[in-house]
Design a protein around this motif. Structure first.
Motif, PDB file in Angstrom:
ATOM      1  N   SER A   9      50.120  42.462  45.507  1.00  0.00           N
ATOM      2  CA  SER A   9      51.350  43.124  45.058  1.00  0.00           C
ATOM      3  C   SER A   9      52.344  43.239  46.221  1.00  0.00           C
ATOM      4  CB  SER A   9      51.078  44.538  44.556  1.00  0.00           C
ATOM      5  OG  SER A   9      49.932  44.613  43.777  1.00  0.00           O
ATOM      6  N   VAL A  63      51.798  40.018  39.594  1.00  0.00           N
ATOM      7  CA  VAL A  63      51.888  41.311  38.913  1.00  0.00           C
ATOM      8  C   VAL A  63      50.483  41.906  38.840  1.00  0.00           C
ATOM      9  CG1 VAL A  63      52.491  42.477  36.753  1.00  0.00           C
ATOM     10  CG2 VAL A  63      53.815  40.473  37.524  1.00  0.00           C
ATOM     11  N   ASN A  64      50.348  43.146  39.334  1.00  0.00           N
ATOM     12  CA  ASN A  64      49.106  43.886  39.131  1.00  0.00           C
ATOM     13  C   ASN A  64      49.372  44.857  37.982  1.00  0.00           C
ATOM     14  OD1 ASN A  64      46.974  45.644  39.106  1.00  0.00           O
ATOM     15  ND2 ASN A  64      46.780  45.761  41.328  1.00  0.00           N
ATOM     16  N   LYS A  82      49.324  48.634  38.501  1.00  0.00           N
ATOM     17  CA  LYS A  82      50.241  49.324  39.420  1.00  0.00           C
ATOM     18  C   LYS A  82      51.672  49.103  38.966  1.00  0.00           C
ATOM     19  CE  LYS A  82      47.501  48.366  43.621  1.00  0.00           C
ATOM     20  NZ  LYS A  82      47.509  47.497  44.811  1.00  0.00           N
ATOM     21  N   LEU A  91      48.547  34.633  35.258  1.00  0.00           N
ATOM     22  CA  LEU A  91      47.208  34.839  35.825  1.00  0.00           C
ATOM     23  C   LEU A  91      47.074  34.140  37.177  1.00  0.00           C
ATOM     24  CD1 LEU A  91      44.898  34.235  32.722  1.00  0.00           C
ATOM     25  CD2 LEU A  91      45.376  36.430  33.844  1.00  0.00           C
ATOM     26  N   LEU A  92      46.359  34.805  38.066  1.00  0.00           N
ATOM     27  CA  LEU A  92      46.072  34.213  39.376  1.00  0.00           C
ATOM     28  C   LEU A  92      45.336  32.885  39.220  1.00  0.00           C
ATOM     29  CD1 LEU A  92      45.744  34.251  42.449  1.00  0.00           C
ATOM     30  CD2 LEU A  92      43.878  35.891  42.167  1.00  0.00           C
ATOM     31  N   ARG A 143      41.293  37.124  50.170  1.00  0.00           N
ATOM     32  CA  ARG A 143      41.547  38.556  49.964  1.00  0.00           C
ATOM     33  C   ARG A 143      40.975  39.322  51.158  1.00  0.00           C
ATOM     34  NH1 ARG A 143      44.786  40.889  46.302  1.00  0.00           N
ATOM     35  NH2 ARG A 143      43.265  42.495  45.748  1.00  0.00           N
ATOM     36  N   MET A 152      37.055  40.918  40.364  1.00  0.00           N
ATOM     37  CA  MET A 152      38.186  39.983  40.246  1.00  0.00           C
ATOM     38  C   MET A 152      37.747  38.541  40.478  1.00  0.00           C
ATOM     39  SD  MET A 152      41.972  41.003  41.451  1.00  0.00           S
ATOM     40  CE  MET A 152      41.676  41.010  43.157  1.00  0.00           C
TER      41      MET A 152
HETATM   42  O1  PNS Z   1      47.531  43.813  46.118  1.00  0.00           O
HETATM   43  P1  PNS Z   1      46.748  44.014  44.846  1.00  0.00           P
HETATM   44  O2  PNS Z   1      47.519  44.917  43.889  1.00  0.00           O
HETATM   45  O3  PNS Z   1      45.350  44.493  45.076  1.00  0.00           O
HETATM   46  O4  PNS Z   1      46.636  42.567  44.151  1.00  0.00           O
HETATM   47  C1  PNS Z   1      46.013  42.410  42.886  1.00  0.00           C
HETATM   48  C2  PNS Z   1      46.469  41.098  42.227  1.00  0.00           C
HETATM   49  C3  PNS Z   1      48.000  41.076  42.101  1.00  0.00           C
HETATM   50  C4  PNS Z   1      46.012  39.921  43.060  1.00  0.00           C
HETATM   51  C5  PNS Z   1      45.810  41.039  40.802  1.00  0.00           C
HETATM   52  O5  PNS Z   1      46.219  42.157  40.061  1.00  0.00           O
HETATM   53  C6  PNS Z   1      46.145  39.752  40.069  1.00  0.00           C
HETATM   54  O6  PNS Z   1      45.524  38.736  40.295  1.00  0.00           O
HETATM   55  N1  PNS Z   1      47.167  39.810  39.189  1.00  0.00           N
HETATM   56  C7  PNS Z   1      47.555  38.669  38.369  1.00  0.00           C
HETATM   57  C8  PNS Z   1      47.004  38.820  36.945  1.00  0.00           C
HETATM   58  C9  PNS Z   1      45.568  38.320  36.866  1.00  0.00           C
HETATM   59  O7  PNS Z   1      45.252  37.200  37.185  1.00  0.00           O
HETATM   60  N2  PNS Z   1      44.658  39.226  36.419  1.00  0.00           N
HETATM   61  C10 PNS Z   1      43.253  38.880  36.261  1.00  0.00           C
HETATM   62  C11 PNS Z   1      42.470  39.064  37.527  1.00  0.00           C
HETATM   63  S1  PNS Z   1      42.337  40.775  37.964  1.00  0.00           S
END
Ligand code: PNS
Length: 167
Positions: free
Chosen positions: A9, A37-38, A41, A72-73, A87, A101
Motif C-alpha cells: 500500500s 489496493v489493500n 485498509k 489482483l497481485l 515482501r 497471502m
Molecule cells: O502494504 P500492505 O497493505 O501490507 O500490502 C498488501 C497488498 C496490497 C500487497 C495486498 O493487499 C494485495 O495483494 N492487494 C491486491 C489484491 C489481491 O491480490 N488480494 C489477494 C491477496 S491478499
C-alpha cells in the motif's frame, strides 16, 4: 531477465520498505515497486502522492521502477512477467499474514513465488500507520521515512491550522 515485484500500500513508503528494496534490488535484474489496493485498509495519501514518494525514494536505484495496479497481485505478476514477489517480515504476526497471502496468490498464479526478507531490526517497529500518527501529532519522523520525503510527509499529516480546535 529476472523480474521481481515488491507490492504494497505504501501509505507512505517507510525506511522499512526502503531497507527491503535496497536488499532485494541486487538479487534481480529489475525490481518493480507496485502500489496495489489493500481492501482491508483505507488509503490516506492519494495514489499519485504515494507513487511520487516512492519515485523520489528509489530515484538513485538504477534497476528499481514503480507501477500501480487495481486488480489482483497474482494477475499483475502474470501480466508483468515477474515470477517473484518480495515482501518484508517484521514480526511473527506478519508471518501469519504473509503465509496466507502467499498461499492464496499461488492458487491464482502457480508460477509465482513469494520471497520474504526479514526486516532489519532497527526498522522492525516501523509501519506506515505509525508514521502517519506520529507526524499528525507533531512528532519527528526523520528516522522513520526516507530523507527525501520526510518534510512532505510531515506537512501532509499535520492537521490544518485553519480549523477551530474541539473544546
Ligand atoms: O502494504 P500492505 O497493505 O501490507 O500490502 C498488501 C497488498 C496490497 C500487497 C495486498 O493487499 C494485495 O495483494 N492487494 C491486491 C489484491 C489481491 O491480490 N488480494 C489477494 C491477496 S491478499
Amino acid at each position: 531477465m529476472r523480474l521481481a515485484i515488491f507490492p504494497g500500500s505504501f501509505d507512505p513508503i517507510t525506511n522499512g520498505h526502503l531497507d527491503i528494496i535496497r536488499r532485494a534490488a541486487p538479487l534481480f535484474d529489475q525490481l518493480t515497486v507496485v502500489v496495489l489496493v489493500n481492501p482491508d485498509k483505507r488509503a490516506v495519501f492519494p495514489l499519485e502522492r504515494r507513487l511520487a514518494f516512492i519515485r523520489e525514494t528509489v530515484a538513485n536505484l538504477s534497476n528499481v521502477n514503480t507501477a500501480h495496479f487495481e486488480g489482483l497481485l497474482a494477475d499483475y505478476a502474470r501480466a508483468s512477467g515477474a515470477r517473484v514477489v518480495v515482501r518484508g517480515l517484521r514480526t511473527e504476526a506478519d508471518f501469519l499474514y504473509e503465509f496466507q497471502m502467499a498461499q492464496i496468490n499461488r492458487q491464482f498464479n502457480p508460477a509465482m513465488e513469494t520471497l520474504c526478507l526479514m526486516t532489519a531490526p532497527q526498522h522492525a517497529f516501523i509501519s506506515s500507520g505509525m508514521v502517519r500518527q506520529i507526524a499528525a501529532l507533531g512528532g519527528d519522523i526523520a528516522a522513520l521515512v526516507p530523507p527525501a520525503i520526510a518534510a512532505d510527509v510531515a506537512a501532509l499529516c499535520r492537521p490544518r491550522t485553519d480549523q477551530a480546535p474541539n473544546e
